[in-house]
Design an enzyme around this catalytic site. Structure first.
Site, PDB file in Angstrom:
ATOM      1  N   ASP A  21      17.650  33.925  45.845  1.00  0.00           N
ATOM      2  CA  ASP A  21      19.048  33.862  46.592  1.00  0.00           C
ATOM      3  C   ASP A  21      19.842  32.585  46.183  1.00  0.00           C
ATOM      4  O   ASP A  21      19.292  31.546  46.614  1.00  0.00           O
ATOM      5  CB  ASP A  21      19.195  34.404  47.804  1.00  0.00           C
ATOM      6  CG  ASP A  21      20.710  34.800  48.302  1.00  0.00           C
ATOM      7  OD1 ASP A  21      21.490  34.718  47.760  1.00  0.00           O
ATOM      8  OD2 ASP A  21      20.383  35.042  49.381  1.00  0.00           O
ATOM      9  N   ASP A 115      24.284  36.599  42.271  1.00  0.00           N
ATOM     10  CA  ASP A 115      23.767  35.371  42.831  1.00  0.00           C
ATOM     11  C   ASP A 115      22.461  35.848  43.575  1.00  0.00           C
ATOM     12  O   ASP A 115      21.870  34.761  44.265  1.00  0.00           O
ATOM     13  CB  ASP A 115      24.638  34.495  43.867  1.00  0.00           C
ATOM     14  CG  ASP A 115      25.163  35.612  45.020  1.00  0.00           C
ATOM     15  OD1 ASP A 115      24.853  36.832  44.721  1.00  0.00           O
ATOM     16  OD2 ASP A 115      25.694  34.882  45.933  1.00  0.00           O
ATOM     17  N   GLU A 116      21.870  36.818  43.467  1.00  0.00           N
ATOM     18  CA  GLU A 116      20.565  37.252  43.780  1.00  0.00           C
ATOM     19  C   GLU A 116      19.819  38.570  42.978  1.00  0.00           C
ATOM     20  O   GLU A 116      20.672  39.042  42.617  1.00  0.00           O
ATOM     21  CB  GLU A 116      20.735  37.633  45.648  1.00  0.00           C
ATOM     22  CG  GLU A 116      21.501  38.833  45.871  1.00  0.00           C
ATOM     23  CD  GLU A 116      21.414  39.157  47.274  1.00  0.00           C
ATOM     24  OE1 GLU A 116      20.241  39.008  47.758  1.00  0.00           O
ATOM     25  OE2 GLU A 116      22.724  39.651  47.629  1.00  0.00           O
TER      26      GLU A 116
END
Length: 370
Positions: A21, A115-116
């Site tokens: 993350d 983003d993860e």
């Protein structure tokens, strides 16, 4: 083999999962690219006059500024907040860089947004010796190649890996081996469990359920009586159980994304901002799978868990993210107002054109230490 010779039973392979993350991704990119923003409270999206915060830096979060918060509320909490216009093309480009790093270690990558992502590293492709070592190397490469930091959780399933990635943020690493999984979950407040929003957390508090241990101590029948079909998930989660595999998002019957929010959303601007992020996460998966489809489906879950879906189909394929989002917003606006609030939004592309699904054999791999 003789009839009376016992067959050798091999123990099931222990899955090794990493959840990576990025730390305050959008805001961190802006601070990286503009030295004047470093160390300052930054909000991506919105403005001082109107709109909604799409993302907040850690400096802003210290004042209670959060994503999907109206700008006027954010300013009230942090008068020195600096607003920056989002640059989704830049964020998408960096996300592709990060995805390329992941792909050097495994093909089993399940992106959740720009983003993860989850990674299954049961197979030790580079002989690093442990899932921890893989996570450390991935984080180091992200920092070296993008100038950004990432946090990672390492465990034996997706549920705990995701909890672990949040444990030592920012720029942290947390490893939860199988023999510590149940105790780790028991020690956490239930409001940290994925899918347990404020409304559910408040209901649990009224029932005396504050921690994973409290939840574990309630029998399944009790949970079913109070939480319906959601009870099975809660029962397994409280014991650290999650058998879902990490699934690469290949071409399939549908590709999409959904998000459960920390607080229920009812304002139109906040819902539009939230849906934009869902559409963005979905389009990452759509692009990665190389699929194009003709039907857009909106999923909306009310605060009381009532869930509806609405869809629109077209004679030709939807070919870009802007059109995908615009259709989603039309479907969403048709459901407004929602005074009781929305706890989840999802957006999916289906009616896929073409079919290039790869085989997905469940091959046994040597067990890799966490």
């Amino acid at each position: 083999m003789a009839d009376d010779e016992p067959s050798v039973q091999h123990p099931p392979v222990q899955r090794k999962v990493i959840h990576v993350d990025m730390d305050a991704f959008y805001a961190s990119v802006e601070q990286r690219d503009d030295p004047a923003l470093r160390g300052r409270p930054v909000a991506v999206g919105g403005s001082r006059a109107r709109g909604v915060v799409a993302a907040a830096s850690y400096e802003a979060r210290a004042f209670g500024v959060r994503s999907a918060m109206p700008s006027v509320t954010a300013i009230r909490r942090c008068p020195d907040l600096v607003f920056v216009r989002p640059r989704f093309d830049v964020y998408s480009g960096i996300s592709r860089q990060i995805r390329a790093i992941f792909a050097d270690y495994t093909d089993a990558i399940e992106p959740l947004s720009l983003d993860e992502a989850y990674l299954d590293v049961t197979e030790d492709r580079h002989g690093l010796g442990s899932a921890r070592a893989i996570a450390e190397q991935i984080r180091a490469r992200i920092r070296a190649e993008t100038g950004l930091t990432a946090s990672a959780g390492v465990s034996y399933n997706k549920f705990i890996a995701k909890l672990a990635s949040d444990q030592n943020k920012p720029d942290g690493l947390c490893v939860i081996p199988p023999h510590k999984g149940a105790a780790f979950v028991a020690s956490l407040p239930v409001k940290r469990f994925h899918g347990v929003g404020p409304v559910t957390a408040a209901k649990m508090e009224r029932l005396g359920i504050l921690t994973g241990a409290d939840l574990r101590d309630r029998p399944l029948a009790f949970l079913q009586a109070h939480f319906g079909s959601y009870a099975d998930y809660l029962f397994r989660a409280a014991r650290g159980e999650d058998h879902r595999p990490v699934r690469s998002h290949r071409q399939s019957k549908s590709v999409g994304a959904e998000r459960t929010f920390e607080t229920n959303l009812s304002a139109r601007d906040a819902l539009h901002a939230a849906l934009a992020r869902v559409a963005e996460a979905a389009w990452v998966r759509i692009d990665r799978s190389g699929t194009r489809g003709r039907t857009v489906t909106l999923k909306l879950r009310h605060s009381d868990f009532r869930t509806i879906t609405r869809a629109r189909s077209f004679p030709v394929a939807i070919t870009d993210q802007a059109a995908f989002l615009a259709i989603g917003i039309e479907l969403l606006d048709a459901q407004l107002p929602v005074p009781d609030g929305v706890r989840l939004l999802g957006l999916t592309l289906s009616g896929i054109i073409g079919d290039n699904d790869d085989d997905d054999p469940d091959e046994a791999q040597p067990s890799l230490p966490l």
